[in-house]
Design a protein around this motif. Structure first.
Motif, PDB file in Angstrom:
ATOM      1  N   GLU A  44       1.043  -1.108   0.560  1.00  0.00           N
ATOM      2  CA  GLU A  44      -0.030  -0.020   0.090  1.00  0.00           C
ATOM      3  C   GLU A  44       0.813   1.583  -0.087  1.00  0.00           C
ATOM      4  OE1 GLU A  44      -4.112  -1.433   2.028  1.00  0.00           O
ATOM      5  OE2 GLU A  44      -2.153  -0.555   3.216  1.00  0.00           O
ATOM      6  N   ALA A  45       2.343   1.137   1.101  1.00  0.00           N
ATOM      7  CA  ALA A  45       3.174   2.304   1.218  1.00  0.00           C
ATOM      8  C   ALA A  45       3.336   2.441  -0.473  1.00  0.00           C
ATOM      9  CB  ALA A  45       3.998   2.007   2.432  1.00  0.00           C
ATOM     10  N   ARG A  46       3.689   1.394  -1.141  1.00  0.00           N
ATOM     11  CA  ARG A  46       4.434   1.856  -2.090  1.00  0.00           C
ATOM     12  C   ARG A  46       3.573   2.224  -3.770  1.00  0.00           C
ATOM     13  NH1 ARG A  46       5.995  -4.098  -4.003  1.00  0.00           N
ATOM     14  NH2 ARG A  46       7.356  -3.639  -2.287  1.00  0.00           N
ATOM     15  N   ILE A  47       2.336   1.528  -3.708  1.00  0.00           N
ATOM     16  CA  ILE A  47       0.855   2.057  -4.343  1.00  0.00           C
ATOM     17  C   ILE A  47       0.845   3.548  -3.852  1.00  0.00           C
ATOM     18  CG2 ILE A  47      -1.612   2.411  -5.277  1.00  0.00           C
ATOM     19  CD1 ILE A  47      -1.624  -1.066  -4.183  1.00  0.00           C
ATOM     20  N   ALA A  48       1.304   4.021  -2.949  1.00  0.00           N
ATOM     21  CA  ALA A  48       0.545   5.709  -2.575  1.00  0.00           C
ATOM     22  C   ALA A  48       1.517   6.429  -3.877  1.00  0.00           C
ATOM     23  CB  ALA A  48       0.440   5.278  -1.072  1.00  0.00           C
ATOM     24  N   LYS A  49       2.698   6.351  -3.497  1.00  0.00           N
ATOM     25  CA  LYS A  49       3.366   6.622  -3.478  1.00  0.00           C
ATOM     26  C   LYS A  49       3.654   6.422  -5.186  1.00  0.00           C
ATOM     27  CE  LYS A  49       8.075   8.236  -3.148  1.00  0.00           C
ATOM     28  NZ  LYS A  49       8.226   9.804  -4.211  1.00  0.00           N
ATOM     29  N   LEU A  50       3.666   5.651  -5.465  1.00  0.00           N
ATOM     30  CA  LEU A  50       3.575   5.370  -7.640  1.00  0.00           C
ATOM     31  C   LEU A  50       2.690   6.087  -7.969  1.00  0.00           C
ATOM     32  CD1 LEU A  50       4.469   3.240  -9.437  1.00  0.00           C
ATOM     33  CD2 LEU A  50       2.719   2.155  -8.689  1.00  0.00           C
ATOM     34  N   LEU A  51       1.210   5.943  -7.399  1.00  0.00           N
ATOM     35  CA  LEU A  51       0.083   6.625  -8.687  1.00  0.00           C
ATOM     36  C   LEU A  51       0.247   8.075  -7.659  1.00  0.00           C
ATOM     37  CD1 LEU A  51      -2.551   4.107  -8.018  1.00  0.00           C
ATOM     38  CD2 LEU A  51      -0.667   4.310  -9.400  1.00  0.00           C
ATOM     39  N   ASN A  52       1.143   8.989  -6.522  1.00  0.00           N
ATOM     40  CA  ASN A  52       0.821   9.780  -5.616  1.00  0.00           C
ATOM     41  C   ASN A  52      -0.372  10.283  -5.435  1.00  0.00           C
ATOM     42  OD1 ASN A  52       2.004  12.929  -5.349  1.00  0.00           O
ATOM     43  ND2 ASN A  52       1.174  13.072  -7.825  1.00  0.00           N
ATOM     44  N   TRP A  53      -1.022   9.479  -4.474  1.00  0.00           N
ATOM     45  CA  TRP A  53      -2.485   9.273  -3.969  1.00  0.00           C
ATOM     46  C   TRP A  53      -2.384   9.189  -2.651  1.00  0.00           C
ATOM     47  CZ3 TRP A  53      -5.200  12.303  -5.661  1.00  0.00           C
ATOM     48  CH2 TRP A  53      -6.773  12.150  -5.900  1.00  0.00           C
ATOM     49  N   PRO A  54      -2.905   9.977  -1.650  1.00  0.00           N
ATOM     50  CA  PRO A  54      -2.148   9.437  -0.045  1.00  0.00           C
ATOM     51  C   PRO A  54      -3.191   7.566   0.244  1.00  0.00           C
ATOM     52  CG  PRO A  54      -3.546  11.247  -0.264  1.00  0.00           C
ATOM     53  CD  PRO A  54      -3.999  10.976  -1.400  1.00  0.00           C
ATOM     54  N   VAL A  55      -2.484   6.930   0.824  1.00  0.00           N
ATOM     55  CA  VAL A  55      -2.858   5.894   1.101  1.00  0.00           C
ATOM     56  C   VAL A  55      -4.091   6.079   1.935  1.00  0.00           C
ATOM     57  CG1 VAL A  55      -2.356   3.697   3.318  1.00  0.00           C
ATOM     58  CG2 VAL A  55      -0.875   5.027   2.109  1.00  0.00           C
TER      59      VAL A  55
END
Ligand code: PD2
Ligand code: ZN
Length: 287
Positions: free
Chosen positions: A163-174
């Motif tokens: 989830e932390a990786r996705i948040a950074k990847l998509l530039n959208w808060p966890v």
């Protein structure tokens, strides 16, 4: 967009009943002030008809629109447009297109992460439910022949890392993400084409939106690839994404409307099993 009222639909039926041809029906709609792209959506023009009648896939900027345009996750590409910093790793973008915004990421998850998610999910799988837009509750859906479960957000170490990786990847808060959903498709299973946003015209939608607003984007991660079939298809734009283990497809929809061109489905699995994990992103914190 002109609202698709019962009157409009009745008028279309009446035109068909009196033998009106599709080209003349389309022309009548334009004469009545419809934007070509919107008329094409309502009439469900075939790709052939769009070509012949010179209709773009997406309607030009809507005028006097009653379709809200929402902010969506926007991944930050590097200067060459091929890599994204996802915090604990750089992720390669192997395919990227616009309208709809759609990206395919290579090796977002390692084989060990795919296995860990599948093993944690396996004992909790049950016949898939989808949200019932009429009531805001959940229902068994005949369009889904897969088994599924939801993790709660940051439920265990691997979920938290992904989830932390996705948040950074998509530039959208966890916190704007729903809990990860894992789905297992046995042979023959499919997910018929649908939109992931909640239909604003349905009575149950208001209740659903209380938990964080609309869904604005989807990330489908492939955990286990079938021997044949099981691609993710986007019929509006003729895109087929191969369900390659570790890869993921991302798409966003600023408008909760077919105009987003984000109709998508999971093709039938022809042999072997397909497993995915899906992260749906909301406008605001999902509680
Ligand atoms: O498994 C898929 O390819 C698929 C297709 C359509 C998954 C979803 N939708 C989803 O998880 O929303
Ligand atoms: Zn979907």
């Amino acid at each position: 967009m002109q609202p698709v009222t019962p009157e409009v639909l009745a008028w279309l039926d009446a035109q068909v009943a009196r033998g009106c041809s599709r080209p003349s029906m389309f022309k009548s709609m334009l004469d009545a002030g419809w934007h070509a792209g919107n008329a094409a959506l309502v009439m469900k023009l075939t790709p052939q008809e769009r070509l012949e009648w010179n209709v773009p896939l997406i309607a030009a900027p809507l005028q006097g629109s009653d379709v809200l345009t929402l902010a969506v996750p926007t991944p930050k590409l590097d200067a060459r447009g091929t890599m994204i910093d996802a915090g604990d790793k750089w992720v390669e973008v192997i395919s990227h297109r616009h309208a709809p915004e759609l990206m395919v990421f290579a090796n977002l998850l390692s084989p060990a992460e795919c296995d860990a998610l599948m093993e944690a999910a396996r004992p909790r799988l049950s016949r898939s439910l989808t949200v019932d837009v009429a009531t805001g509750g959940e229902e068994l859906h005949p369009d889904r022949t897969s088994q599924g479960m939801f993790f709660s957000r940051s439920e265990n170490a691997v979920v938290q890392r992904v989830e932390a990786r996705i948040a950074k990847l998509l530039n959208w808060p966890v916190v704007n993400g729903e809990g990860l959903q894992v789905l297992r498709y046995p042979p023959g299973a499919q997910y018929r084409p649908h939109y992931d946003y909640f239909d604003p015209s349905q009575p149950g939608t208001a209740t659903i939106l209380e938990r964080g607003g609309q869904r604005v984007a989807t990330l489908i991660m492939y955990l286990f690839e079938p021997e044949a079939g099981g691609g993710t298809v986007f019929p509006d734009v003729d895109v087929l994404v191969a369900p390659k283990r570790g890869n993921a497809v991302f798409f966003s929809y600023a408008q909760a409307h077919p105009i987003s061109a984000t109709l998508h489905g999971g093709e039938p699995v022809q042999a072997g099993e397909k497993w995915i994990a899906t992260k749906w992103l909301r406008e605001r914190e999902f509680v």
